[in-house]
Design a protein around this motif. Structure first.
Motif, mmCIF file in Angstrom:
data_model
loop_
_atom_site.group_PDB
_atom_site.id
_atom_site.type_symbol
_atom_site.label_atom_id
_atom_site.label_comp_id
_atom_site.label_asym_id
_atom_site.label_seq_id
_atom_site.Cartn_x
_atom_site.Cartn_y
_atom_site.Cartn_z
ATOM 1 N N ASP A 194 -114.640 -28.371 -2.032
ATOM 2 C CA ASP A 194 -114.980 -29.675 -1.461
ATOM 3 C C ASP A 194 -116.213 -29.603 -0.569
ATOM 4 O OD1 ASP A 194 -111.473 -30.378 -0.950
ATOM 5 O OD2 ASP A 194 -112.775 -30.978 -2.619
ATOM 6 N N LEU A 195 -116.981 -30.676 -0.580
ATOM 7 C CA LEU A 195 -118.148 -30.784 0.297
ATOM 8 C C LEU A 195 -117.701 -30.954 1.747
ATOM 9 C CD1 LEU A 195 -121.245 -31.096 0.606
ATOM 10 C CD2 LEU A 195 -120.908 -33.553 0.216
ATOM 11 N N VAL A 196 -118.304 -30.179 2.633
ATOM 12 C CA VAL A 196 -117.982 -30.241 4.059
ATOM 13 C C VAL A 196 -119.085 -30.958 4.832
ATOM 14 C CG1 VAL A 196 -117.576 -28.898 6.145
ATOM 15 C CG2 VAL A 196 -116.599 -28.147 3.967
ATOM 16 N N ALA A 197 -120.342 -30.529 4.617
ATOM 17 C CA ALA A 197 -121.448 -31.097 5.389
ATOM 18 C C ALA A 197 -122.762 -30.886 4.649
ATOM 19 C CB ALA A 197 -121.528 -30.452 6.764
ATOM 20 N N THR A 198 -123.696 -31.798 4.904
ATOM 21 C CA THR A 198 -125.028 -31.737 4.297
ATOM 22 C C THR A 198 -126.076 -32.036 5.344
ATOM 23 O OG1 THR A 198 -124.189 -32.423 2.135
ATOM 24 C CG2 THR A 198 -126.518 -32.779 2.529
ATOM 25 N N ILE A 199 -127.231 -31.374 5.216
ATOM 26 C CA ILE A 199 -128.344 -31.627 6.129
ATOM 27 C C ILE A 199 -129.636 -31.747 5.312
ATOM 28 C CG2 ILE A 199 -128.707 -29.153 6.558
ATOM 29 C CD1 ILE A 199 -129.434 -29.990 9.477
ATOM 30 N N THR A 200 -130.421 -32.765 5.620
ATOM 31 C CA THR A 200 -131.681 -32.968 4.907
ATOM 32 C C THR A 200 -132.727 -31.942 5.345
ATOM 33 O OG1 THR A 200 -132.320 -34.626 6.537
ATOM 34 C CG2 THR A 200 -131.285 -35.408 4.514
ATOM 35 N N ARG A 201 -133.834 -31.911 4.666
ATOM 36 C CA ARG A 201 -134.801 -30.816 4.812
ATOM 37 C C ARG A 201 -135.351 -30.687 6.218
ATOM 38 N NH1 ARG A 201 -139.745 -33.120 1.061
ATOM 39 N NH2 ARG A 201 -140.160 -35.046 2.192
ATOM 40 N N ALA A 202 -135.568 -31.796 6.908
ATOM 41 C CA ALA A 202 -136.075 -31.716 8.274
ATOM 42 C C ALA A 202 -134.952 -31.832 9.298
ATOM 43 C CB ALA A 202 -137.110 -32.804 8.502
ATOM 44 N N GLY A 203 -133.742 -31.906 8.813
ATOM 45 C CA GLY A 203 -132.606 -32.025 9.722
ATOM 46 C C GLY A 203 -132.423 -33.414 10.289
ATOM 47 N N GLY A 204 -133.170 -34.381 9.726
ATOM 48 C CA GLY A 204 -133.097 -35.720 10.287
ATOM 49 C C GLY A 204 -131.821 -36.457 9.970
ATOM 50 N N ARG A 205 -131.134 -36.005 8.911
ATOM 51 C CA ARG A 205 -129.894 -36.675 8.565
ATOM 52 C C ARG A 205 -128.838 -35.629 8.235
ATOM 53 N NH1 ARG A 205 -128.631 -41.447 4.103
ATOM 54 N NH2 ARG A 205 -126.360 -41.174 4.114
ATOM 55 N N THR A 206 -127.655 -35.874 8.755
ATOM 56 C CA THR A 206 -126.514 -35.023 8.452
ATOM 57 C C THR A 206 -125.349 -35.904 8.008
ATOM 58 O OG1 THR A 206 -125.803 -35.061 10.766
ATOM 59 C CG2 THR A 206 -127.182 -33.214 10.080
ATOM 60 N N ASP A 207 -124.529 -35.375 7.127
ATOM 61 C CA ASP A 207 -123.342 -36.082 6.655
ATOM 62 C C ASP A 207 -122.174 -35.113 6.641
ATOM 63 O OD1 ASP A 207 -125.635 -37.624 4.633
ATOM 64 O OD2 ASP A 207 -124.258 -38.836 5.842
ATOM 65 N N TYR A 208 -120.983 -35.653 6.924
ATOM 66 C CA TYR A 208 -119.796 -34.814 7.034
ATOM 67 C C TYR A 208 -118.621 -35.423 6.277
ATOM 68 C CZ TYR A 208 -122.378 -32.745 10.914
ATOM 69 O OH TYR A 208 -123.334 -32.134 11.689
ATOM 70 N N ALA A 209 -117.758 -34.551 5.797
ATOM 71 C CA ALA A 209 -116.476 -35.013 5.276
ATOM 72 C C ALA A 209 -115.676 -35.603 6.422
ATOM 73 C CB ALA A 209 -115.727 -33.844 4.647
ATOM 74 N N ASP A 210 -114.876 -36.611 6.121
ATOM 75 C CA ASP A 210 -114.096 -37.264 7.176
ATOM 76 C C ASP A 210 -113.196 -36.281 7.909
ATOM 77 O OD1 ASP A 210 -113.543 -40.398 5.366
ATOM 78 O OD2 ASP A 210 -115.222 -39.710 6.614
ATOM 79 N N SER A 211 -112.710 -35.277 7.196
ATOM 80 C CA SER A 211 -111.752 -34.332 7.782
ATOM 81 C C SER A 211 -112.378 -33.438 8.846
ATOM 82 C CB SER A 211 -111.144 -33.464 6.682
ATOM 83 O OG SER A 211 -112.165 -32.750 5.995
ATOM 84 N N VAL A 212 -113.709 -33.367 8.908
ATOM 85 C CA VAL A 212 -114.352 -32.462 9.872
ATOM 86 C C VAL A 212 -115.249 -33.200 10.867
ATOM 87 C CG1 VAL A 212 -114.295 -30.622 8.146
ATOM 88 C CG2 VAL A 212 -116.409 -31.915 8.502
#
Length: 116
Positions: free
Chosen positions: A46-64
Motif C-alpha cells: 500500500d502507498l504510504v506517502a508521496t513527495i513531489t520533486r521540490a518537496g512542495g507537495r506531500t500526500d499521505y494515506a489516511d492511516s498515517v
C-alpha cells in the motif's frame, strides 16, 4: 541502473519513533516524485506517502496522516520517512519507490516492527 537502498527500520515499542532513509542513484533524483509504500504479512503493498520533486507537495494515506512525515534532500539524493506515534498495525516492510518512464522501481525494503 536505478538503485534504491532503504535503511533505518527496526523494532520499536508502541508510541515510539523511527526515521527511514532511502538513498537513490541511477536517475535524476531532483526531478522525480518519490514515494514510500509498505506491505504487511499477507497483505497487499500500500502507498504510504508521496513527495513531489521540490518537496512542495506531500500526500499521505489516511492511516498515517499526522503521524508520518515524508521529506527529501535533493543534494543527498535521499528521501526520508519519519514515523512517529507508531502502532502495532504499522508493522510492515517499508519500500521506497520511483516511477520512471512507466516503470516502477523498488528498493529491497526495510522491516519495521512495532511491538511491546
Amino acid at each position: 541502473q536505478v538503485q534504491l537502498v532503504e535503511s533505518g527500520g527496526g523494532l520499536v515499542q508502541p508510541g515510539g519513533s523511527l526515521r527511514l532513509s532511502c538513498a537513490a542513484s541511477g536517475f535524476t533524483f531532483s526531478t522525480s516524485t518519490m514515494s514510500w509504500y509498505r506491505q504487511a504479512p499477507g497483505k497487499e503493498r500500500d502507498l504510504v506517502a508521496t513527495i513531489t520533486r521540490a518537496g512542495g507537495r506531500t500526500d499521505y494515506a489516511d492511516s498515517v496522516k499526522g503521524r508520518f512525515t515524508i521529506s527529501r534532500d535533493n543534494a543527498k539524493n535521499t528521501v526520508y520517512l519519519q514515523l512517529n506515534s507508531l502502532k502495532p498495525e504499522d508493522t510492515a516492510v517499508y519500500y521506497c519507490n520511483v516511477a520512471l518512464w512507466s516503470t516502477r522501481y523498488w528498493g529491497q525494503g526495510t522491516q519495521v516492527t512495532v511491538s511491546s
